[in-house]
Design a protein around this motif. Structure first.
Motif, mmCIF file in Angstrom:
data_model
loop_
_atom_site.group_PDB
_atom_site.id
_atom_site.type_symbol
_atom_site.label_atom_id
_atom_site.label_comp_id
_atom_site.label_asym_id
_atom_site.label_seq_id
_atom_site.Cartn_x
_atom_site.Cartn_y
_atom_site.Cartn_z
ATOM 1 N N VAL A 406 1.003 -1.231 0.138
ATOM 2 C CA VAL A 406 -0.053 0.093 0.022
ATOM 3 C C VAL A 406 0.775 1.227 -0.059
ATOM 4 N N ALA A 407 1.883 1.174 0.815
ATOM 5 C CA ALA A 407 2.799 2.309 0.751
ATOM 6 C C ALA A 407 3.150 2.839 -0.711
ATOM 7 N N VAL A 408 3.651 1.645 -1.077
ATOM 8 C CA VAL A 408 4.425 1.990 -2.637
ATOM 9 C C VAL A 408 3.282 2.139 -3.660
ATOM 10 N N ALA A 409 1.894 1.638 -3.385
ATOM 11 C CA ALA A 409 1.203 1.942 -4.358
ATOM 12 C C ALA A 409 0.538 3.370 -4.418
ATOM 13 N N ILE A 410 0.668 4.089 -3.295
ATOM 14 C CA ILE A 410 0.213 5.455 -3.192
ATOM 15 C C ILE A 410 0.724 6.427 -4.197
ATOM 16 N N VAL A 411 1.982 5.843 -4.641
ATOM 17 C CA VAL A 411 2.606 6.878 -5.835
ATOM 18 C C VAL A 411 1.968 6.797 -6.856
ATOM 19 N N VAL A 412 1.455 5.728 -7.361
ATOM 20 C CA VAL A 412 0.594 5.572 -8.614
ATOM 21 C C VAL A 412 -0.622 6.309 -8.843
ATOM 22 N N ALA A 413 -1.135 6.745 -7.579
ATOM 23 C CA ALA A 413 -2.309 7.831 -7.680
ATOM 24 C C ALA A 413 -1.950 9.032 -8.325
ATOM 25 N N THR A 414 -0.717 9.503 -8.332
ATOM 26 C CA THR A 414 -0.075 10.547 -9.045
ATOM 27 C C THR A 414 -0.447 10.855 -10.469
ATOM 28 N N VAL A 415 -0.660 9.902 -11.083
ATOM 29 C CA VAL A 415 -1.024 9.496 -12.652
ATOM 30 C C VAL A 415 -2.075 10.419 -12.846
ATOM 31 N N LEU A 416 -3.123 10.455 -12.031
ATOM 32 C CA LEU A 416 -4.567 11.086 -12.181
ATOM 33 C C LEU A 416 -4.412 12.591 -12.137
ATOM 34 N N SER A 478 -1.781 -13.537 -11.733
ATOM 35 C CA SER A 478 -0.734 -12.799 -11.772
ATOM 36 C C SER A 478 0.658 -13.508 -11.389
ATOM 37 N N THR A 479 1.702 -13.144 -12.061
ATOM 38 C CA THR A 479 2.946 -13.478 -11.921
ATOM 39 C C THR A 479 3.346 -13.430 -10.158
ATOM 40 N N SER A 480 4.204 -14.350 -9.739
ATOM 41 C CA SER A 480 4.683 -14.186 -8.377
ATOM 42 C C SER A 480 5.435 -12.925 -8.245
ATOM 43 N N GLY A 481 5.152 -12.262 -7.030
ATOM 44 C CA GLY A 481 5.917 -11.090 -6.795
ATOM 45 C C GLY A 481 5.091 -9.773 -7.155
ATOM 46 N N LEU A 482 3.851 -9.977 -7.766
ATOM 47 C CA LEU A 482 3.093 -8.822 -7.904
ATOM 48 C C LEU A 482 1.658 -8.851 -7.590
ATOM 49 N N ALA A 483 1.023 -7.909 -7.189
ATOM 50 C CA ALA A 483 -0.300 -7.806 -6.592
ATOM 51 C C ALA A 483 -1.058 -6.760 -7.544
ATOM 52 N N TRP A 484 -2.548 -7.152 -7.407
ATOM 53 C CA TRP A 484 -3.278 -6.138 -8.068
ATOM 54 C C TRP A 484 -4.027 -5.345 -7.009
ATOM 55 N N PHE A 485 -4.387 -3.863 -7.707
ATOM 56 C CA PHE A 485 -5.367 -2.979 -6.989
ATOM 57 C C PHE A 485 -6.106 -2.201 -7.777
ATOM 58 N N LEU A 486 -7.129 -1.603 -7.151
ATOM 59 C CA LEU A 486 -7.886 -0.845 -7.853
ATOM 60 C C LEU A 486 -7.882 0.685 -7.058
ATOM 61 N N GLN A 487 -8.008 1.821 -7.799
ATOM 62 C CA GLN A 487 -8.216 3.132 -7.228
ATOM 63 C C GLN A 487 -9.027 3.996 -7.603
ATOM 64 N N GLY A 496 -9.084 6.565 -2.960
ATOM 65 C CA GLY A 496 -9.040 5.194 -1.902
ATOM 66 C C GLY A 496 -8.562 4.136 -2.992
ATOM 67 N N LEU A 497 -7.933 3.075 -2.348
ATOM 68 C CA LEU A 497 -7.444 1.848 -2.761
ATOM 69 C C LEU A 497 -7.923 0.637 -2.193
ATOM 70 N N THR A 498 -8.109 -0.431 -3.084
ATOM 71 C CA THR A 498 -8.724 -1.453 -2.821
ATOM 72 C C THR A 498 -7.998 -2.763 -3.428
ATOM 73 N N PRO A 499 -7.359 -3.717 -2.634
ATOM 74 C CA PRO A 499 -6.697 -4.706 -3.395
ATOM 75 C C PRO A 499 -7.500 -5.840 -3.824
ATOM 76 N N LEU A 500 -7.137 -6.481 -4.724
ATOM 77 C CA LEU A 500 -7.676 -7.671 -5.540
ATOM 78 C C LEU A 500 -7.705 -8.877 -4.588
ATOM 79 N N GLU A 501 -8.621 -9.169 -4.051
ATOM 80 C CA GLU A 501 -8.502 -10.522 -3.056
ATOM 81 C C GLU A 501 -9.758 -11.498 -3.566
ATOM 82 N N ALA A 529 -10.827 5.768 -12.957
ATOM 83 C CA ALA A 529 -10.666 4.923 -11.986
ATOM 84 C C ALA A 529 -9.344 4.077 -12.692
ATOM 85 N N GLN A 530 -8.419 3.339 -11.858
ATOM 86 C CA GLN A 530 -7.475 2.606 -12.479
ATOM 87 C C GLN A 530 -7.236 1.202 -11.669
ATOM 88 N N LEU A 531 -6.804 0.332 -12.744
ATOM 89 C CA LEU A 531 -6.385 -1.060 -12.010
ATOM 90 C C LEU A 531 -4.714 -1.041 -12.386
#
Length: 650
Positions: A406-416, A478-487, A496-501, A529-531
């Motif tokens: 989640v800490a790293v995922a925050i960065v991606v939000a700046t794309v918007l 998903s390949t090992s070492g990656l996780a998916w998220f929605l924002q 906000g952020l929601t992980p794929l579970e 919205a983005q994935l």
């Protein structure tokens, strides 16, 4: 999900494609998707195929067999370790192994299986090929020729008009076939007599490179003894280097072959002009066979609407140039190693659909294999165990806990935080962590690159198959070492952020479902919205893929709706990231159709992406009311020059 498959038992590589309600796509048999067409015959009678065969051959390369498809129908058996083995037995082991592998991946056996064979084979070779299915124990629903499968795939992708005349120029690893077909309302009609050149293909071009290298080192390569295990290992290394050089020469003017011989290390430079001089006569033979095929159809070359290039070796620039000399448009297919399998899978998918309708009415629906009932044959005399799972090597690294993600995922939000109808006021990434907006630095907006669909091409542009891949999503997982998220923004306007579970995730304006068919994303109107896929540990180094003319590639199915905005992005840590505007391309896909998308790495790197430090290898940002399915997402080298790749301009 019920599915069917198409299988292409090629002379140098084996490909399988899956067909289901989502369309068709390549089955991930290996990190390169295809399997090498090799077999290892152990001393105890066990037969291993594909990657498992190569792994076993590291200890005894003399028991590795290549090119056995060429020997089909030859009454003289292949001698391995003093024991004679029929080519049919090796091909049957291949077929049984890959069908079992796909069934294991999908969790159930395929509903329908369509197999392909060369068009130039006569009744004798086809009779022996039918025995392959019998020996394998796999029930085959239909056997179609390679060019018919190719044309089936192309007509499905491009909706060719009735009456269109196609010529298929199929130059593979060890064989060449030319066939002329006409599109009819009830299917494809073969015109005239297909022509084939049995011993012509990529292996011969590899030999040409090796011959050039051998001349430069004074014949030291031809002096090696293939029966000697040490020399055999050296020859295998040299052959691999020559193949890599041949492929590199399709995008470069010069390649260097490095090898270690008894007298030390050697480096030999080969130019594209060197290779073309060596292979031009062979390519000329293939073009002559194409013209004979057209003549046998009773038509002039001018009556051919397009010549379709298929087979991995057709990506050599000289091939397209020589074929274009007949004066007709030349079309290159996406990923030539998969084209035949994809066409066979489309045919298998249709067979399953045709059988489902009468079955639903309580009539028919029984499976009737083309071959006779499967016999134990090979299994009764030589038991072939399931191929051991081979560890796959990718650029993806497994890692840490969700809090770090989640800490790293925050960065991606700046794309918007950009213009173009997106509300930058609601994109405060710090809303996830509770930090104040005042405490955060002013975000640097990643640049957007505009992409346009690939222009019509005659096939003369450089393009060739990939040899290295870093998968992001394959086989629906998903390949090992990656996780998916929605924002996305919630009702209060917080980003906000929601992980794929458990295969599902939902946010305002975007719902994501993961299945064997890929990732289905449903955007609704009201906001962006983005994935995205993000690393759970160290960054991914895609520098080598980018340097080798690579690309981000994926299949996308347009299930319905229209996108107001659809961007594909990659990120390399805040504030490093680049987005490519794909709105026009996505909206141009017909509803229900699947398109293979190639975004050259240079679209990202030219705008500032650092490929050696990727933490988000795939991100899709959208708005509007659109339903898409993404599958087979990966970064591949050598495919950025494909004529079908999108064209980018910052």
């Amino acid at each position: 999900m019920r599915y069917s498959i198409g299988v292409d038992l090629g002379a140098t590589s084996l490909a399988v494609a899956i067909g289901d309600d989502l369309g068709t796509r390549a089955a991930p048999l290996s990190p390169l998707l295809v399997e090498p067409s090799v077999a290892f015959c152990a001393s105890d009678g066990t037969i291993l195929t594909g990657e498992a065969a190569l792994l076993a051959a590291t200890d005894d390369p003399t028991r590795l067999v290549r090119g056995f498809k060429r020997r089909l129908g030859d009454p003289t058996p292949i001698i391995v370790g003093g024991v004679g083995i029929a080519p049919e037995a090796l091909m049957a082991a291949q077929l049984r192994d890959v069908v079992a592998q796909v069934a294991e991946q999908q969790g159930e056996a395929p509903e329908r299986v369509v197999l392909t064979c060369p068009a130039a084979w006569g009744p004798y070779r086809r009779e022996h090929f039918a025995k392959v299915a019998e020996l394998s124990g796999v029930a085959i629903d239909e056997i179609v020729t390679d060019p018919v499968a190719t044309a089936t795939y192309v007509s499905h992708e491009r909706r060719l008009e009735e009456g269109a005349v196609l010529a298929v120029f199929d130059l593979g690893g060890r064989t060449f076939d030319a066939t002329v077909l006409r599109m009819r309302a009830d299917g494809l009609e073969v015109l005239g007599n297909p022509e084939g050149v049995e011993h012509l293909g990529g292996d011969d071009f590899d030999d040409a490179v090796r011959g050039l290298v051998d001349q430069r080192v004074g014949g030291r390569i031809s002096a090696l003894d293939a029966a000697n295990p040490h020399d055999a290992a050296t020859l295998a290394t040299i052959d691999a280097a020559c193949t890599s050089a041949k492929e590199a020469l399709s995008v470069r003017e010069e390649a260097v072959v490095r090898m270690v011989l008894d007298d030390g290390e050697h480096e030999v430079a080969i130019t594209r002009a060197d290779l073309e001089r060596s292979i031009r006569p062979a390519v000329g033979l293939a073009v002559a066979a194409l013209l004979r095929t057209i003549d046998s159809a009773g038509i002039d070359a001018d009556a051919v609407d397009t010549v379709i290039l298929a087979g991995g070796s057709s990506r050599i620039p000289l091939v397209a140039e020589e074929v274009a000399t007949i004066g007709r448009p030349v079309t290159a297919t996406h990923h030539p190693k998969f084209t035949v399998a994809l066409g066979a899978a489309e045919r298998a998918r249709r067979l399953a659909g045709e059988a489902a309708a009468p079955a639903a009415d309580g009539a028919g629906g029984d499976r009737v294999p083309v071959t006779s009932a499967p016999t134990r044959g090979l299994a009764a005399t030589r038991r072939t165990p399931r191929r051991p799972r081979v560890q796959r090597t990718t650029a993806i690294v497994a890692g840490v806990a969700l809090a770090a993600i989640v800490a790293v995922a925050i960065v991606v939000a700046t794309v918007l935080g950009r213009s173009g109808g997106i509300d930058a006021a609601g994109t405060d990434a710090n809303a996830v962590t509770g930090q104040s907006a005042e405490a955060s630095p002013s975000p640097s907006v990643p640049p957007t690159v505009t992409a346009s669909p690939a222009p019509a091409t005659s096939g003369s542009e450089d393009a060739l198959e990939a040899t290295t891949a870093a998968p992001v999503l394959t086989g629906g997982s998903s390949t090992s070492g990656l996780a998916w998220f929605l924002q996305s923004n919630d009702e209060s306007g917080a980003w906000g952020l929601t992980p794929l579970e458990s295969g599902e995730a939902s946010r305002p304006h975007l719902a994501l479902t993961q299945s064997d068919g890929g990732l289905r994303a449903r955007w609704t109107t009201g906001g962006p919205a983005q994935l995205y896929a993000q690393t759970t540990g160290d960054a991914i180094d895609l520098g080598e893929i980018a340097d080798d003319g690579g690309a981000l590639v994926f299949d996308v199915t347009h299930n319905g709706g229209t996108a107001e905005l659809l961007e594909i992005a990659a990120h390399c840590g805040y504030p490093c990231g680049v987005s490519v505007d794909m709105t026009e391309t996505i909206n141009g896909i017909a509803q229900g159709a699947t398109q293979h998308v190639i975004i050259p790495a240079e679209c990202f790197t030219a705008a500032g992406l650092a490929p050696e430090a990727i933490d988000t290898p795939f991100l899709a940002l959208g708005s509007g009311d659109v339903d898409l399915t993404f599958s087979e997402i990966r970064w591949e080298n050598l495919v950025g020059a494909d004529p079908s790749a999108v064209r980018c301009a910052t």
